[in-house]
Structures are given as C-alpha cells and as structure tokens.
Scaffold this motif. Structure first.
Motif, short mmCIF file in Angstrom:
data_model
loop_
_atom_site.label_atom_id
_atom_site.label_comp_id
_atom_site.label_asym_id
_atom_site.label_seq_id
_atom_site.Cartn_x
_atom_site.Cartn_y
_atom_site.Cartn_z
N GLU A 193 -0.81 6.87 2.00
CA GLU A 193 -0.69 7.43 3.34
C GLU A 193 -0.47 8.95 3.30
O GLU A 193 -0.94 9.67 4.18
N ASP A 200 -5.87 10.85 8.83
CA ASP A 200 -5.20 9.95 9.77
C ASP A 200 -4.67 10.70 10.99
O ASP A 200 -4.73 10.21 12.12
N THR A 207 0.23 6.46 10.81
CA THR A 207 0.84 5.93 9.60
C THR A 207 2.26 6.48 9.46
O THR A 207 2.71 7.31 10.25
#
Length: 293
Positions: A193, A200, A207
C-alpha cells in the motif's frame, strides 16, 4: 476476413496475465508447499500425486484471484499511470473474456480440490470468498483501511493451511503456524500500500497509506513483520517448529536496519519496491530453513 478463433482469443488473455502476474502467482505457492512439508509430507508415490494435484489447484486458484482482481479494478487502474500500461483492455482483451478466464480458473481449482479432499475444497472456497470481498466489497475490500490487510492476514493463513491439511487434519498446531504466514502476508500488503500510494490517492482508493499516511503504514508493516518474527521464535521455542529456526531471529535486526534506511531515504514507489525485494529474501531464507526436518 475471418475472425480469430475463441481458443486463440482466450490464449491471448492467458498470455497477457502470464506476462503480468505469473511471477507473483508462482511465488505465492511457497505457502502451501511449506504447509505440506510441515504437515507431514513423505516420499511415497501417492504423496507426490496428491501434492501435485494440490499445487495445480492452488495455481489455478491464485491465478483466479489475480485475474479477478485485475478485472474488478480496471477502472481505477486505467487512471493510474503506472498500472494503466498493464490494463488488459489496452491489449484488445474484452471484459467478457477476462471474466470467463477467471471463472474457468476457479472451476478448475474446485474440480482439482475435489479430487484432493474436503479440506481443500473448503479452504479454497474460503480463499475465493476473501478474494471476492477484497476486490468488490466497499466495506471489507481494498478501499477500506485495515480491513484489506486483515483480509491478507486471513488469506495468508488459509493458503498455508491448504497445504498443511493435505496430510493431516486441521489442528491447533497448524493454526498457530498459519498465523505466522498470515502476519507475513499482512505485513507485505501494508508495504504494498505504501508502494501504490500515489496511484491509490489519484484514483480514490482509500488504503491505509492514503488514510493514515505512508510513514505510519510503513511502520505498521514493520510492526506486523516483527510480530511474525516473534511468532516464529515462540513456535520454535515451544518445539512446534524446528529449533533451528531460532537462528533466523538474527534476520530481524537486518530487517529493521533496512526499514530505517528506507525511512531515511524517503518512502515512495521505488523505496517500497526496494524494501519488498529485501524482506522477501529474508522470508525465503526462513522458508528454506523450514524445509530442514
């Protein structure tokens, strides 16, 4: 002008995903392989046959997980400069073709697991369910901080148990060992992540790194890995795993040192990939020691 045959079209789908996902699919087979070894694998011919079937089913299941996740996430992937070049639609592959291939992988996995035994069927179904939640659920999926890593913790544990239960029934010993594998999976996911933070954030996937920041998420990854090392030491000290694994605790300071170096360098895509290579090497070493019986 004749259109390409269906077999050629689906061959193109498989070729695409093999080029983008094969390395990860193969690497993840370490968990069930170690599970079979720790679960009592022997050198009889029947054991090799069952192991071969299990690994083939595991390959099909893992391929399904990745293909399905890529299908479910194509919209956000198209908006991420790093992922966009790998999106299947840009290779002339349709949604329907990808769904059919993902479904075929899942069906094949279940057919093979049916030949292996009921535990394999149940564990395979549980892993597929976690995959569905991760890829599609707004509450328990990749866009939910902490839950996504919890999903990986459970998935990592179940994947180990898929191999462990091949030769023995599910028991407390196996569950304890599976927790180590789950923690490694979860720690790796948190680092992932951090790696994917920019994409993202751009595509609106919330996340842990997006919600809490890369530094906190990276430290959470280190803490999760530390818990895995501690779990391994406890299992070795209790005699559940070979005591030789106590020596692998010397790898933890190296893991910490590399983590500090990553923090000092600055967290980003390249740094997270750099860290990923190193912790995978460390846990590969631990896996090799586990093979010593």
């Amino acid at each position: 002008m004749t259109s390409p045959s269906p077999f050629r079209n689906y061959g193109r789908v498989i070729k695409h995903f093999a080029s983008t996902r094969a390395a990860e699919v193969l690497a993840l087979q370490a968990s069930p392989i170690l599970g079979t070894v720790l679960g009592g694998f022997n050198l009889e011919r029947s054991s090799f046959i069952r192991l071969g079937l299990l690994l083939l089913g595991s390959l099909m299941l893992t391929a399904h997980v990745f293909v399905f996740n890529d299908w479910a996430g194509q919209s956000s992937d198209n908006r991420d400069p790093r992922r966009a070049v790998l999106v299947f639609a840009r290779r002339g592959i349709s949604n329907r073709q990808v769904v059919r291939v993902a479904t075929a992988f899942l069906i094949l996995a279940n057919v093979i697991f049916a030949a292996v035994g009921i535990p394999a069927i149940l564990l395979g179904a549980a892993i597929a369910a976690l995959s569905l939640l991760y890829s599609c659920s707004p509450a328990f999926g990749k866009s939910t901080p902490i839950m996504a890593s919890t999903n990986h913790l459970l998935g990592g544990a179940l994947h180990f148990l898929l191999g462990y239960t091949l030769f023995r029934p599910l028991e407390a010993k196996g569950l304890l060992i599976s927790l180590f594998f789950g923690l490694v999976f979860a720690g790796g996911h948190l680092n992932q992540e951090v790696r994917d933070y920019d994409g993202d954030l751009l595509t609106g996937i919330r996340t842990s790194a997006v919600a809490f920041g890369c530094r906190r998420t990276f430290l959470a990854s280190l803490l999760t890995f530390t818990a895995a090392y501690a779990m391994l030491a406890a299992l070795a000290e209790l005699g559940i795993l070979p005591r030789l694994l106590l020596w692998t605790m010397t790898l933890w300071p190296l893991h910490v040192a590399w983590s500090i170096r990553a923090l000092q360098h600055g967290l980003g895509f390249e740094t997270a990939v750099w860290m990923q290579r190193r912790y995978r090497f460390l846990f590969a070493c631990i896996g090799l020691v586990m093979l010593v019986r």
